[in-house]
Scaffold this active site. Structure first.
Site, PDB file in Angstrom:
ATOM      1  N   ILE A   1      11.785  38.223 -18.457  1.00 18.89           N
ATOM      2  CA  ILE A   1      12.768  37.268 -19.272  1.00 18.89           C
ATOM      3  C   ILE A   1      11.996  35.925 -19.084  1.00 18.89           C
ATOM      4  O   ILE A   1      11.776  35.374 -18.000  1.00 18.89           O
ATOM      5  CB  ILE A   1      14.226  37.336 -18.459  1.00 18.89           C
ATOM      6  CG1 ILE A   1      14.690  38.749 -18.421  1.00 18.89           C
ATOM      7  CG2 ILE A   1      15.107  36.328 -19.260  1.00 18.89           C
ATOM      8  CD1 ILE A   1      14.408  39.579 -19.959  1.00 18.89           C
ATOM      9  N   LYS A   2      11.914  35.386 -20.223  1.00 18.48           N
ATOM     10  CA  LYS A   2      11.450  33.918 -20.169  1.00 18.48           C
ATOM     11  C   LYS A   2      12.316  32.977 -20.076  1.00 18.48           C
ATOM     12  O   LYS A   2      13.328  32.983 -20.897  1.00 18.48           O
ATOM     13  CB  LYS A   2      10.464  33.864 -21.630  1.00 18.48           C
ATOM     14  CG  LYS A   2       9.319  34.395 -21.538  1.00 18.48           C
ATOM     15  CD  LYS A   2       8.752  34.304 -23.068  1.00 18.48           C
ATOM     16  CE  LYS A   2       7.611  32.887 -22.811  1.00 18.48           C
ATOM     17  NZ  LYS A   2       7.026  33.045 -24.327  1.00 18.48           N
ATOM     18  N   ILE A   3      12.127  32.113 -19.113  1.00 19.41           N
ATOM     19  CA  ILE A   3      12.984  30.893 -18.715  1.00 19.41           C
ATOM     20  C   ILE A   3      12.077  29.672 -19.110  1.00 19.41           C
ATOM     21  O   ILE A   3      11.175  29.528 -18.057  1.00 19.41           O
ATOM     22  CB  ILE A   3      13.775  31.085 -17.577  1.00 19.41           C
ATOM     23  CG1 ILE A   3      14.471  32.416 -17.490  1.00 19.41           C
ATOM     24  CG2 ILE A   3      14.352  29.936 -16.922  1.00 19.41           C
ATOM     25  CD1 ILE A   3      15.005  32.693 -15.833  1.00 19.41           C
TER      26      ILE A   3
END
Length: 372
Positions: free
Chosen positions: A141-143
Site C-alpha cells: 500500500i503506497k502512502i
C-alpha cells in the site's frame, strides 16, 4: 524466454527490477508475464497517473463500468473496484516470485487516494480498506511521505500491512520515513504480528530533483552554477543510501527488530525516466546500483537499459563524501535546497491529485452515459 543480459546483470548486482506501469491489457495479453521472462521484472508500481493513462486509453474497462453502473456504484466505488481488480490480478501474476523470494519481491503497489495526502486518519482508513480489498499477501500500500503521511506509515505497518512509502525527495524526510518504519515494526510486534512477513520500500524520487534544481541553476547562470547541472539527483540518492546504511547496518534500533525476523526497508529509486534529453537515457539506472535496492522503471527506460545500459557497481557505495560536496556547491551558488524539496513534494501531490481528478471526471461521464 531468454532474459536480457543487461537487466540480468543489474539484478545480479542486487537491484530488483520493477516496472513502473500497469494496465489490464498488459495483464490479459501476457505482456506483463513477458516482462518477467525477458526483462527480469520482479515487481510493479502504480500511481494515480498510471491508472489514469491506462483507463483513458483502453476500452477493456467499459464492461466493468457498465456492470457497476447497473449496480448503482458511484464514481469512487467504481474506481476502487477497477484499480483493486487490476492490482489483485497483477499480484497473482507475481505470486510465485513472491514465494521464491520469501516475499521480498513479487510485489505490486497500489496508492491511497492522493486527495488524502494531508489527512492521516483518512490515509490509514483507506490503506486498511485497500489491503482488505486486494487481499493478496504480496500487495504494497503506497502512502506519501508528507508530514501527515508519516504517522499513517507507522499505524498501517502496526496493522501488519506492508507499505511502499512514496514521494520522498529529501534525505531529511527519508530519515523520518525510516523512523516511522521502525516505529511501525515495534508496534506491529507489540500487536502480535509476524514482522518477518512485513515488507516496505521507500520510494526516493530522482529525476524530478534534477529538473527542479537544473532550472534554478540556469536562472542563476554563472559558470559555477551551470557546471552543477545533472549532478543533484544522483548525489541526493547516494546520500539517501548512506542514510539507509547508517540506520539498517550501523544503527542501534534495527538489530533488536532483526532478531525477530524483520527486514530493512529497502530504498527504491523512483522517477528514473530521464527528462532532460541531454543526459543519457539510462542515467538513473546505471548510476544507482547497490545491493538490496529497487529500481522501478517506466517501460521506455527499461527498454533503453536493455539495449545500451551499463551497470556501474561503484556508483553508490562509498560516494557519500563527493555527494556532500555537490550539495555544498549547490548551496554556495545560491540554490535553496529546503525550498526545492518543499516545492517538489507539493508538486508531486498536486500532479497525482490532478490525474485522479481527471480519472474521476472521465469515469463519472462513462457511468452517466451507461445509465442514460
Amino acid at each position: 524466454m531468454t532474459q536480457n543480459s543487461k537487466l540480468a546483470d543489474l539484478s545480479a548486482a542486487g537491484v530488483s527490477v520493477w516496472l513502473d506501469d500497469l494496465s489490464r491489457d498488459m495483464i490479459d495479453s501476457g505482456a506483463l508475464r513477458r516482462e518477467m521472462d525477458e526483462h527480469s521484472v520482479v515487481g510493479v508500481t502504480t500511481n494515480p497517473a498510471i491508472f489514469q493513462a491506462a483507463i483513458a486509453k483502453s476500452d477493456m474497462y467499459d464492461e466493468q463500468i457498465a456492470r457497476l453502473a447497473a449496480q448503482g456504484a458511484d464514481v469512487d466505488a467504481t474506481l476502487t473496484a477497477i484499480t483493486t481488480d487490476d492490482v489483485r490480478s497483477a499480484c497473482d501474476v507475481f505470486a510465485q516470485v513472491a514465494v521464491d523470494t520469501d516475499g521480498v519481491d513479487g510485489r505490486v503497489s497500489i496508492e491511497v487516494d492522493p486527495r488524502l495526502a494531508h489527512d492521516t486518519e483518512g490515509t490509514v482508513a483507506q490503506a486498511i480498506e485497500l489491503a482488505k480489498l486486494v487481499h493478496r499477501p504480496n500487495v504494497l500500500i503506497k502512502i506519501p511521505a508528507t508530514k501527515a503521511g508519516l504517522p499513517a506509515i507507522t499505524r498501517v505497518l502496526a496493522e501488519g500491512i506492508s507499505v511502499n512509502v512514496t514521494l520522498i525527495f529529501s534525505v531529511e524526510r527519508y530519515v523520518e520515513v525510516m523512523d516511522a518504519f521502525l516505529d511501525g515494526l515495534d508496534a506491529a510486534l507489540q500487536n502480535g504480528h509476524d514482522v518477518a512477513r512485513l515488507v516496505s520500500v521507500a520510494s526516493f524520487f530522482v529525476s524530478r530533483v534534477d529538473t527542479e534544481i537544473d532550472n534554478r541553476l540556469e536562472k542563476i547562470g554563472t559558470p559555477e552554477a551551470l557546471a552543477l547541472r545533472g549532478k543533484a539527483g544522483l548525489a541526493n540518492a547516494r546520500l539517501a543510501y548512506a542514510a539507509y546504511s547508517e540506520v539498517f547496518e550501523l544503527g542501534v534500533r534495527f538489530p533488536d527488530l532483526k532478531a525477530h525476523g524483520a527486514r530493512p526497508q529497502r530504498a527504491l529509486w523512483a522517477s528514473t525516466g530521464v527528462k532532460n534529453p541531454d543526459y543519457p537515457d539510462t542515467l538513473y539506472v546505471s548510476e544507482l546500483v547497490a545491493p538490496d535496492t529497487v529500481n522501478t522503471m517506466p517501460g521506455k527506460t527499461m527498454l533503453a537499459f536493455a539495449d545500451h545500459g551499463w551497470v556501474n557497481t561503484e556508483s553508490i557505495v562509498g560516494q557519500a563524501a563527493p555527494s556532500r560536496e555537490v550539495f555544498a556547491a549547490l548551496g554556495a551558488v545560491g540554490v535553496d535546497l529546503a525550498d526545492v524539496f518543499a516545492v517538489l513534494e507539493a508538486e508531486g501531490v498536486d500532479k497525482f491529485v490532478v490525474a485522479w481528478d481527471e480519472l474521476l471526471t472521465a469515469t463519472a461521464a462513462q457511468l452517466a452515459a451507461t445509465k442514460a
